[in-house]
Design an enzyme around this catalytic site. Structure first.
Site, PDB file in Angstrom:
ATOM      1  N   ASP A   1      50.016  53.149  36.084  1.00 27.76           N
ATOM      2  CA  ASP A   1      48.890  53.085  37.012  1.00 27.76           C
ATOM      3  C   ASP A   1      48.985  51.842  37.909  1.00 27.76           C
ATOM      4  O   ASP A   1      49.499  51.916  39.030  1.00 27.76           O
ATOM      5  CB  ASP A   1      47.574  53.118  36.237  1.00 27.76           C
ATOM      6  CG  ASP A   1      46.391  53.605  37.063  1.00 27.76           C
ATOM      7  OD1 ASP A   1      46.587  53.976  38.241  1.00 27.76           O
ATOM      8  OD2 ASP A   1      45.270  53.634  36.533  1.00 27.76           O
ATOM      9  N   ASP A   2      48.468  50.712  37.445  1.00 28.61           N
ATOM     10  CA  ASP A   2      48.504  49.436  38.168  1.00 28.61           C
ATOM     11  C   ASP A   2      48.911  48.368  37.155  1.00 28.61           C
ATOM     12  O   ASP A   2      48.066  47.608  36.661  1.00 28.61           O
ATOM     13  CB  ASP A   2      47.133  49.103  38.767  1.00 28.61           C
ATOM     14  CG  ASP A   2      46.598  50.216  39.653  1.00 28.61           C
ATOM     15  OD1 ASP A   2      46.983  50.273  40.826  1.00 28.61           O
ATOM     16  OD2 ASP A   2      45.793  51.036  39.160  1.00 28.61           O
TER      17      ASP A   2
ATOM     18  N   GLU B   1      39.152  61.073  34.991  1.00 28.11           N
ATOM     19  CA  GLU B   1      39.216  59.744  34.399  1.00 28.11           C
ATOM     20  C   GLU B   1      37.786  59.282  34.112  1.00 28.11           C
ATOM     21  O   GLU B   1      37.452  58.917  32.992  1.00 28.11           O
ATOM     22  CB  GLU B   1      39.924  58.780  35.351  1.00 28.11           C
ATOM     23  CG  GLU B   1      40.016  57.348  34.829  1.00 28.11           C
ATOM     24  CD  GLU B   1      40.611  56.390  35.857  1.00 28.11           C
ATOM     25  OE1 GLU B   1      41.031  55.300  35.450  1.00 28.11           O
ATOM     26  OE2 GLU B   1      40.641  56.726  37.062  1.00 28.11           O
TER      27      GLU B   1
END
Length: 342
Positions: free
Chosen positions: A288-289, A210
């Site tokens: 993800d979030d 990432e």
């Protein structure tokens, strides 16, 4: 399969099909899925000061990735008991159901759930499972847990997390991985924890590629020997590595909205998910979030469809990739696959 640039623009029928697609999500952080209103409500109940965690509009406030991690950890202050985690589990699965998710794997850290103590971890896990079982019955969403150590907490703290994972491995705790700040330490420093989890029969994933480049993805494959990689998108910078991912079948848990919001890529059109797929890499889609990045699974699907002219058939392919790569047992996978066919 036609490449994305060869497709005709999506019509209303395409968009309606995409909206109705059942979805499978593999990369979701349990605390990171907490709606801001839920965290603010717990903070009020517990008289916890969360100044600096929220913007004026009520959303989470952060400047960049490292600041995001600190805000994330500050928000978890209000999650103090197994019951808090049970309530959070219900809240996140309600969001999943609202977006057509039928199966989800969530990242759970014993560092947040009992401070790495095995006895406390079992209590938290029991509460989370009870809430998940109720949601499966009432909402039709199946949840499984992937235990994670936190990279920036260091290799020593990864060992208690791996022990918690190994001691509770089974039909519900199905995997082990690592999240946190990718720029801290090296993956091979965590071999002990990953080997412990592997010996317990858990399947493995880790965040890589990432923020650091393709060498980090290669280390995840060759050193940690994971089946999946969280993000992994910077592998595109090394086409020999892309070929390795395609040949070995290592699956990428891609989170496009997260990558764009955090500035890994300037916009979705520049995101490499389409090129990775075109080159034979098994890619999947996750959030993800989601409240941190102002997204959800339905929005991810719509955004990809618009950016790359992907129709429902392409998105079904990515969903099938996720179902095939899920860490659950074969009976659960068969149930998911049957639901995807309806």
């Amino acid at each position: 399969m036609a490449r994305h640039e060869d497709r005709d623009p999506l019509n209303e029928e395409d968009l309606a099909q995409i909206a109705d697609l059942p979805k499978v999500e593999l990369h979701l952080h349990h605390e990171g899925a907490a709606p801001p209103a839920f965290i603010r409500g717990l903070a009020k109940e517990k008289s916890v000061n969360l100044s600096g965690v929220f913007r004026e509009d009520g959303s989470y406030a952060y400047r960049d990735f490292v600041h995001f991690l600190s805000v994330y950890e500050a928000a978890t202050q209000v999650l103090q008991t197994p019951r808090d985690y049970a309530r959070l589990t219900t809240a996140l699965l309600e969001e999943c159901a609202a977006n057509g998710v039928i199966y989800c794997e969530t990242f759970l850290s014993p560092d947040f759930c009992g401070g790495g103590d095995l006895g406390a971890w079992r209590e938290y896990l029991h509460a989370i499972r009870e809430a998940a079982d109720a949601a499966e019955r009432d909402l039709g969403v199946t949840l499984r847990g992937v235990v994670t150590c936190i990279r920036h907490f260091g290799p020593e703290k990864s060992r208690p997390a791996a022990r918690c994972a190994a001691e509770t491995a089974g039909d519900w705790i199905v995997g082990f991985g690592m999240g946190g700040d990718e720029n801290r330490g090296e993956l091979n420093q965590f071999l002990y924890a990953f080997d412990m989890a592997r010996e317990a029969g858990l399947k493995l994933t880790t965040h890589a590629g990432e923020w650091r480049g393709p060498s980090e993805v290669r280390s995840a494959v060759e050193d940690l020997r994971v089946a999946r990689i969280g993000h992994g998108v910077r592998a595109i910078e090394d086409l020999a590595l892309v070929d390795l991912l395609a040949e070995t079948g290592v699956v990428l848990e891609v989170c496009p909205g997260s990558n764009v919001t955090l500035g890994v890529y300037p916009n979705l059109a520049k995101h490499p998910i389409a090129e990775l797929r075109d080159r034979g890499v098994k890619v999947t889609v996750s959030t993800d979030d989601p409240p941190f990045f102002h997204t959800n699974m339905r929005r991810e699907y719509f955004n990809l469809a618009n950016a790359f002219q992907w129709d429902a058939d392409v998105l079904r392919e990515l969903t099938r990739n996720a179902a095939d790569a899920a860490f659950c047992d074969d009976d659960t996978r068969e149930k998911i696959l049957k639901r995807l066919e309806t």
